[in-house]
Design an enzyme around this catalytic site. Structure first.
Site, mmCIF file in Angstrom:
data_model
loop_
_atom_site.group_PDB
_atom_site.id
_atom_site.type_symbol
_atom_site.label_atom_id
_atom_site.label_comp_id
_atom_site.label_asym_id
_atom_site.label_seq_id
_atom_site.Cartn_x
_atom_site.Cartn_y
_atom_site.Cartn_z
ATOM 1 N N GLU A 226 18.546 -69.215 21.206
ATOM 2 C CA GLU A 226 18.099 -67.863 20.862
ATOM 3 C C GLU A 226 18.771 -66.914 21.842
ATOM 4 O O GLU A 226 18.348 -66.791 22.992
ATOM 5 C CB GLU A 226 16.567 -67.770 20.956
ATOM 6 C CG GLU A 226 15.835 -68.611 19.917
ATOM 7 C CD GLU A 226 16.058 -68.115 18.499
ATOM 8 O OE1 GLU A 226 16.409 -66.923 18.314
ATOM 9 O OE2 GLU A 226 15.898 -68.907 17.560
ATOM 10 N N CYS A 261 15.782 -58.770 23.289
ATOM 11 C CA CYS A 261 16.972 -59.247 22.580
ATOM 12 C C CYS A 261 17.185 -58.550 21.251
ATOM 13 O O CYS A 261 18.308 -58.508 20.739
ATOM 14 C CB CYS A 261 16.888 -60.762 22.381
ATOM 15 S SG CYS A 261 15.396 -61.296 21.520
#
Length: 492
Positions: A226, A261
């Site tokens: 991720e 993110c």
């Protein structure tokens, strides 16, 4: 002598490759006992996580404030609340997820039945990030437990208060024979990566992601990465500008002051519309964070001096520093940078060529909004991409044209909260996905099972082979009933 003795004790206390090997073997014994495979064990550990979160909410909030000055509301909604919801989804759906999934069979295996059985991978390693240190540590662990695995969690040392608290609480609430926490930094992570795991789940940046993947390759260990990237926001002119501005701000500065993110990394709009957008963003930013945002209690601080220096370097580049149209204030001693808007930043600047991960938001302009899709696609594939428009054709083109981990139309970041959607990247923004059942699947092996009886055994598949057998086999593979009949009777 006393100093030497202390040094020896300190060295012994370091977590090295031998300790990592022993830990992996210990958890392998726990997994091999079979206890993690039962629904009862899985559910009990998820229930323990809920209890842990409920009983220690204030401690968690304090730890997040210590690490990031994270506002209480953000700490609860984005970390504690989302984790609880993940647990509740698992407890509601787990029995269904664990059931074998029926699969169709064909005439070539008649009579038969088939199913897909989800089985745990074994002993898995989760390496988490510092920006959401509670959620991003434990959300993957929930998936690993739900799938029936033993787990080692390595929290980020950059969020030490949260890391320490999780190590303490998981030791108290969870089954330590199958779930463990290893604290530390590079040396400890390296020691863990030397071991053979059945899966590695890493959240962080691409540079470390490459190191993780290289280590995993030595053991042919599958990975979920991720990562991140430059998540764009395309803004059309036919919108409710106030609502759009608020939603951009919520996704950027309302998500850990841009240290997320999926935070908007830059905006693309037309030259004509940019001034209106800048004015709207200024108005709403001041309404949210006041005239002195460095003093606002509703903004997280920059995590540490290294990241502060990195963001300062992006802002102070010669070709960028003159492009600030709002904000830019900073306080190094308090690690605070105000929400900052930059207009018409050169595309060859540093700020436009690396993930910002902070409270700086460049706005670049194009003549026609459709050009924005080419701008996005000229770079690496982002983790998220956002579009604000009421134009149906533009929405369709956006979904069809833009490759990203996830897309949101007329908002930002909210897809993260929809457990029925996979969350993950594509290309350099990540490998694999999780959330909801996707977390269960990420830590499961989908085992194919075919059941046959001793009835219906056909000589067709056995030697000696004949032209008739070949004709029938060709017809069977072709799948047509009429063709099979023709082959059996030798009809052309």
């Amino acid at each position: 002598m006393a100093d030497m003795a202390a040094a020896i004790i300190s060295e012994r206390m370091q977590f090295n490759s031998e300790d990592a090997s022993a830990l992996a073997k210990e958890l392998r014994v726990g997994f091999d006992s079979g206890k993690t495979r039962s629904y009862q064990w899985r559910a009990s550990q998820i229930e323990a996580l809920i209890k842990l979160t409920q009983n220690h909410e204030e401690e968690i909030v304090r730890a997040l404030y210590s690490d990031l000055s994270k506002p209480h509301t953000e700490a609860f909604v984005h970390e504690i609340g989302m984790l609880k919801n993940s647990c509740k989804v698992v407890l509601k759906e787990l029995k269904h997820w664990m059931k074998p999934e029926k699969a169709k069979t064909s005439i070539t295996t008649f009579p038969s039945s088939a199913e897909i059985v989800s089985e745990p991978l074994g002993v898995v390693l989760v390496i988490s990030a510092w920006n959401y240190p509670f959620l991003l540590s434990l959300d993957p662990v929930i998936g690993a437990i739900a799938a029936g695995n033993a787990v080692v969690l390595k929290p980020s040392e950059i969020a030490p208060a949260t890391s320490s608290l999780m190590a303490k609480l998981l030791g108290e609430y969870m089954d330590s024979s199958c779930i463990r926490v290893v604290e530390g930094a590079v040396d400890e992570t390296s020691a863990l990566l030397q071991q053979k795991w059945d899966k590695i789940f890493y959240t962080g940046n691409g540079r470390i992601g490459r190191i993780v993947m290289t280590a995993a390759a030595k053991h042919l260990t599958p990975v979920v990465l991720e990562l991140g990237g430059k998540s764009p926001v395309v803004v059309d002119s036919n919108i409710n500008l106030q609502v759009a501005s608020r939603r951009i701000i919520a996704g950027k500065w309302g998500c850990n002051n841009g240290q997320a993110c999926i935070s908007p990394d830059y905006i693309i709009t037309t030259k004509d519309y940019a001034p209106k957008l800048v004015d709207a963003l200024k108005t709403e930013l001041e309404a949210f964070y006041g005239e002195h945002p460095l003093e606002s209690k509703d903004l997280s601080r920059i995590v540490n001096s290294n990241h502060f220096a990195r963001l300062t370097k992006l802002l102070d580049e010669d070709k960028v520093s003159g492009k600030i149209v709002y904000g830019g204030e900073r306080n190094e001693s308090k690690l605070r940078i105000a929400p900052t808007l930059l207009l018409d930043v050169p595309r060859n600047s540093m700020i436009m060529n690396e993930e910002i991960f902070g409270p700086l938001l460049p706005i670049i302009t194009v003549d026609k909004l459709e050009e924005s899709f080419d701008v996005i696609n000229s770079g690496t594939k982002p983790l998220a991409a956002y579009l604000f428009t009421n134009n149906k054709k533009l929405k369709e083109q956006f979904v069809k044209t833009i490759s990203a981990g996830g897309l949101v139309v007329n908002d930002t970041t909210l897809h993260l909260a929809v457990h029925t959607l996979p969350f993950g990247g594509v290309g350099e923004s990540g490998i694999g996905a999780y959330h909801g059942k996707f977390s269960f699947d990420a830590f499961s092996h989908k085992k194919a099972v075919l059941y046959r009886s001793f009835l219906g055994d056909a000589a067709l598949r056995y030697p000696p082979y004949t032209n008739t057998k070949l004709r029938v086999m060709k017809a069977l593979i072709g799948g047509g009933i009429l063709g099979i009949i023709r082959a059996l009777f030798g009809w052309s």
